[in-house]
Design an enzyme around this catalytic site. Structure first.
Site, PDB file in Angstrom:
ATOM      1  N   HIS A 100      16.452  92.888  64.488  1.00 49.32           N
ATOM      2  CA  HIS A 100      16.018  93.016  63.101  1.00 49.32           C
ATOM      3  C   HIS A 100      16.148  94.478  62.707  1.00 49.32           C
ATOM      4  O   HIS A 100      15.579  95.364  63.347  1.00 49.32           O
ATOM      5  CB  HIS A 100      14.567  92.562  62.921  1.00 49.32           C
ATOM      6  CG  HIS A 100      14.103  92.678  61.496  1.00 49.32           C
ATOM      7  ND1 HIS A 100      14.257  91.666  60.576  1.00 49.32           N
ATOM      8  CD2 HIS A 100      13.506  93.711  60.825  1.00 49.32           C
ATOM      9  CE1 HIS A 100      13.777  92.058  59.409  1.00 49.32           C
ATOM     10  NE2 HIS A 100      13.316  93.296  59.532  1.00 49.32           N
ATOM     11  N   CYS A 101      16.912  94.751  61.654  1.00 55.30           N
ATOM     12  CA  CYS A 101      17.163  96.125  61.218  1.00 55.30           C
ATOM     13  C   CYS A 101      16.281  96.455  60.024  1.00 55.30           C
ATOM     14  O   CYS A 101      16.390  95.815  58.961  1.00 55.30           O
ATOM     15  CB  CYS A 101      18.640  96.306  60.850  1.00 55.30           C
ATOM     16  SG  CYS A 101      19.022  97.986  60.295  1.00 55.30           S
TER      17      CYS A 101
END
Length: 324
Positions: free
Chosen positions: A159-160
């Protein structure tokens, strides 16, 4: 015959160590506020880092347009060269939007049955029949539940926070291009800025100048004197250059890591998980290791460099089931 250990990221270990050291010296009320803030920023979906990204980008381009652009033209830099950063900005903006907005490959009850057929289970990192306790769906191989987005994602990478989205099967290509485009932007503006400052030094004759020290003696100017002079004369430009150099090398290393993962058909999730993959029969002291088909360098899903890259830019569908 195997045991998978839960791996903690280097940043997670650093944060845990830091909190253990400083927590005895900080009042409990402040600790609670900090914990809620960290949870909000890093464990819940929010646009804070997206806005921060855009603000930093706007500040760099404002300084470049206001001062560096004009100085570069005065130093006989071609118009084409000074306009390249704007072309890169337009390209990066399109890729950034796609990376933020495209669905990464969310697993739903509607597409779940088809996604189970895309990848084989390696029975090491991914076991057949494992159920996601949150989504109550059997996990397809290479999928993972994202606690931030609260969804299972096919071919989950991570997850960025900078794009406020998961990186999965359907948007890994955009994320990789996004990293490369930001790296190219930072590098190009840094080179133009450094070239401009270099010509300023040459034209001003600073390298051959002298100054009077505290004892009244005449001393030749050195590199430190030149840097101090540039910082006092062009403080915003020098600060921007330092920031761009830092961003470039940081993103260059991160981009190389993700390019390596793309070439060997791994995700960062798989890369971290395989570090905890151990066989109970292997004994590192005696040097005895079990023969296994699992290659810890290239992984189970490696199909050759060209096919691996093809899988990134043209994600597999159930009708293109991967053969091992």
């Amino acid at each position: 015959m195997k045991k998978v250990l839960r791996q903690q990221t280097p940043f997670g270990r650093l944060y845990e160590t830091f909190t253990q050291v400083v927590s005895p010296w900080i009042p409990q009320c402040i600790q609670n506020i900090c914990q809620k803030t960290v949870h909000r920023l890093f464990h819940q979906r929010n646009n804070f880092f997206v806005y921060l990204h855009l603000i930093l980008e706007a500040a760099v381009y404002a300084e470049y347009s206001y001062e560096v652009f004009r100085f570069c033209l005065e130093m006989d830099t071609t118009l084409v060269n000074v306009c390249v950063p704007y072309v890169l900005l337009a390209l990066k903006t399109c890729i950034f939007y796609l990376c933020c907005s495209r669905d990464p490959g969310t697993l739903t009850k509607k597409n779940h049955a088809a996604q189970l057929k895309v990848y084989q289970y390696d029975e090491k990192l991914f076991q057949e029949g494992a159920v996601c306790p949150t989504c109550q769906l059997v996990k397809p191989a290479r999928s993972k539940h994202c606690r931030v987005c609260n969804r299972c994602v096919q071919r989950f990478d991570h997850h960025c926070i900078w794009v406020n989205n998961c990186i999965g099967a359907q948007n890994t290509r955009y994320f990789l291009l996004y990293l490369l485009s930001v790296c190219a932007m930072a590098g190009d503006i840094a080179v133009l800025t450094a070239d401009m400052l270099f010509h300023v030094v040459l034209r001003s004759g600073l390298m051959h100048a002298h100054y009077i020290d505290e004892q009244g003696q005449q001393q030749p100017s050195g590199l430190l004197f030149v840097i101090q002079h540039l910082f006092l004369t062009f403080p915003r430009i020098v600060f921007m250059l330092g920031f761009l150099i830092f961003v470039f090398f940081l993103l260059a290393g991160y981009s190389m890591f993700h390019c390596y993962l793309a070439l060997v058909n791994q995700t960062s999730n798989e890369w971290f998980k395989r570090k905890g993959l151990r066989c109970q029969h292997c004994h590192p002291v005696s040097g005895h290791f079990c023969a296994t088909s699992y290659n810890p360098i290239r992984g189970f899903y490696h199909r050759g460099i060209l096919r691996n890259l093809g899988e990134i830019f043209w994600p597999l569908s159930p009708t293109q089931k991967k053969d091992n």
